[in-house]
Design a protein around this motif. Structure first.
Motif, mmCIF file in Angstrom:
data_model
loop_
_atom_site.group_PDB
_atom_site.id
_atom_site.type_symbol
_atom_site.label_atom_id
_atom_site.label_comp_id
_atom_site.label_asym_id
_atom_site.label_seq_id
_atom_site.Cartn_x
_atom_site.Cartn_y
_atom_site.Cartn_z
ATOM 1 N N ALA A 93 -46.007 -47.052 69.716
ATOM 2 C CA ALA A 93 -45.928 -45.929 68.695
ATOM 3 C C ALA A 93 -46.708 -45.650 67.966
ATOM 4 O O ALA A 93 -46.692 -44.413 67.081
ATOM 5 C CB ALA A 93 -44.496 -46.170 67.926
ATOM 6 N N GLN A 94 -47.567 -46.618 67.099
ATOM 7 C CA GLN A 94 -47.919 -46.014 66.317
ATOM 8 C C GLN A 94 -49.310 -45.237 67.167
ATOM 9 O O GLN A 94 -49.581 -44.452 66.410
ATOM 10 C CB GLN A 94 -48.614 -47.346 65.355
ATOM 11 N N LEU A 95 -49.726 -45.730 68.076
ATOM 12 C CA LEU A 95 -50.899 -45.159 69.076
ATOM 13 C C LEU A 95 -50.115 -43.371 68.947
ATOM 14 O O LEU A 95 -51.114 -42.892 69.199
ATOM 15 C CB LEU A 95 -51.179 -45.615 69.487
ATOM 16 N N ARG A 96 -49.670 -43.188 69.429
ATOM 17 C CA ARG A 96 -49.070 -42.145 70.344
ATOM 18 C C ARG A 96 -48.759 -41.076 69.186
ATOM 19 O O ARG A 96 -49.218 -40.116 68.927
ATOM 20 C CB ARG A 96 -47.582 -42.098 70.428
ATOM 21 N N TYR A 97 -48.672 -41.978 67.531
ATOM 22 C CA TYR A 97 -48.799 -40.520 66.047
ATOM 23 C C TYR A 97 -50.394 -40.404 65.638
ATOM 24 O O TYR A 97 -50.092 -40.203 64.795
ATOM 25 C CB TYR A 97 -47.745 -41.275 65.565
ATOM 26 N N SER A 98 -50.922 -41.567 66.607
ATOM 27 C CA SER A 98 -52.589 -41.517 65.366
ATOM 28 C C SER A 98 -53.445 -40.730 66.632
ATOM 29 O O SER A 98 -54.100 -40.586 65.422
ATOM 30 C CB SER A 98 -52.891 -43.252 65.358
ATOM 31 N N GLN A 99 -52.915 -40.525 67.091
ATOM 32 C CA GLN A 99 -53.490 -39.393 68.406
ATOM 33 C C GLN A 99 -53.869 -38.413 67.647
ATOM 34 O O GLN A 99 -53.011 -37.536 67.308
ATOM 35 C CB GLN A 99 -53.236 -39.145 69.879
ATOM 36 N N PRO A 100 -54.820 -37.198 67.774
ATOM 37 C CA PRO A 100 -55.310 -36.525 67.035
ATOM 38 C C PRO A 100 -54.530 -35.435 68.494
ATOM 39 O O PRO A 100 -54.356 -34.985 69.334
ATOM 40 C CB PRO A 100 -56.640 -35.830 67.099
ATOM 41 N N LYS A 101 -53.262 -34.366 67.500
ATOM 42 C CA LYS A 101 -52.960 -33.568 67.411
ATOM 43 C C LYS A 101 -54.091 -32.409 68.506
ATOM 44 O O LYS A 101 -54.707 -31.566 68.092
ATOM 45 C CB LYS A 101 -52.255 -32.087 66.841
ATOM 46 N N THR A 102 -53.601 -31.647 69.586
ATOM 47 C CA THR A 102 -54.594 -31.380 70.470
ATOM 48 C C THR A 102 -54.130 -29.032 70.053
ATOM 49 O O THR A 102 -52.519 -29.435 69.610
ATOM 50 C CB THR A 102 -53.895 -31.063 71.643
ATOM 51 N N HIS A 103 -54.858 -28.561 69.697
ATOM 52 C CA HIS A 103 -55.033 -27.656 68.822
ATOM 53 C C HIS A 103 -55.178 -26.290 69.175
ATOM 54 O O HIS A 103 -56.385 -26.402 70.185
ATOM 55 C CB HIS A 103 -55.219 -27.264 67.133
ATOM 56 N N ASN A 104 -54.163 -25.372 69.972
ATOM 57 C CA ASN A 104 -54.624 -24.184 70.654
ATOM 58 C C ASN A 104 -55.260 -23.474 70.096
ATOM 59 O O ASN A 104 -54.346 -23.117 68.836
ATOM 60 C CB ASN A 104 -53.998 -24.063 71.881
ATOM 61 N N VAL A 105 -55.820 -22.453 70.910
ATOM 62 C CA VAL A 105 -56.465 -21.604 69.481
ATOM 63 C C VAL A 105 -56.052 -20.157 69.842
ATOM 64 O O VAL A 105 -55.643 -19.662 68.949
ATOM 65 C CB VAL A 105 -58.468 -21.319 69.582
ATOM 66 N N ASP A 106 -55.688 -19.826 70.828
ATOM 67 C CA ASP A 106 -54.647 -19.104 70.919
ATOM 68 C C ASP A 106 -53.891 -18.941 69.777
ATOM 69 O O ASP A 106 -53.189 -17.469 69.816
ATOM 70 C CB ASP A 106 -54.507 -18.713 71.953
ATOM 71 N N ASP A 107 -52.970 -19.504 69.422
ATOM 72 C CA ASP A 107 -51.596 -20.129 68.526
ATOM 73 C C ASP A 107 -52.020 -19.460 67.527
ATOM 74 O O ASP A 107 -51.104 -18.844 66.391
ATOM 75 C CB ASP A 107 -51.453 -21.147 68.584
#
Length: 167
Positions: A93-107
């Motif tokens: 769970a900690q690994l899942r929340y520590s992953q960097p968020k993917t950010h879409n530039v088009d958004d």
């Protein structure tokens, strides 16, 4: 001519002379120099740095750039080890929340029509109020009377609200 003399002459042609050996050695030396040369497309700074490294090697010392490079590599390795140790101690769970968020530039971008509509509402509201005052409350809609101010402010408010979402 006898067969032996012909064979001796052909053998003599196959044996290298001293001039041939010296020419081959000179060609090999030229080829070695060509391989050791730096590429011609280096910038001035890169050429200066390269010459400093060569001079430092010739003196038997390590150049400042190579020391910086070594420190940087050591720091990267230390950071990687620390990150790996940190991740090894985490739960799933900690690994899942520590992953960097993917950010879409088009958004992050507004549609093409957004800015013209936003500025259109702002200008339309301003023009509504200006027409109301300049026509002495006879235009844009005479039946609304002073409510024309509220309509103009409301139209401009829509533009201001759109402005809060402008990216």
């Amino acid at each position: 001519m006898s067969k032996e003399s012909v064979n001796n002459e052909s053998d003599a042609e196959l044996e290298p002379t001293i001039d041939d050996v010296e020419t081959a050695e000179a060609d090999a030396a030229v080829d070695d120099k060509k391989e050791s040369k730096t590429p011609a497309k280096l910038t001035e700074k890169e050429r200066i740095a390269r010459s400093k490294e060569i001079a430092a090697k010739a003196r038997g010392k390590e150049s400042a750039a190579s020391r910086r490079r070594a420190r940087h590599e050591a720091q990267k390795e230390a950071n990687a080890k620390a990150e790996k140790a940190k991740r090894d101690s985490m739960t799933k769970a900690q690994l899942r929340y520590s992953q960097p968020k993917t950010h879409n530039v088009d958004d992050d971008q507004n549609p093409v029509w957004f800015k013209p509509i936003m500025f259109g509402f702002l200008l339309l509201g301003l023009l509504w109020i200006l027409v109301y005052y300049l026509s002495s409350a006879k235009l844009p809609v005479a039946e609304l009377g002073d409510w024309n101010l509220l309509v103009g402010i409301g139209i401009s408010l829509v533009g201001f609200l759109m402005m809060t979402n402008w990216k």
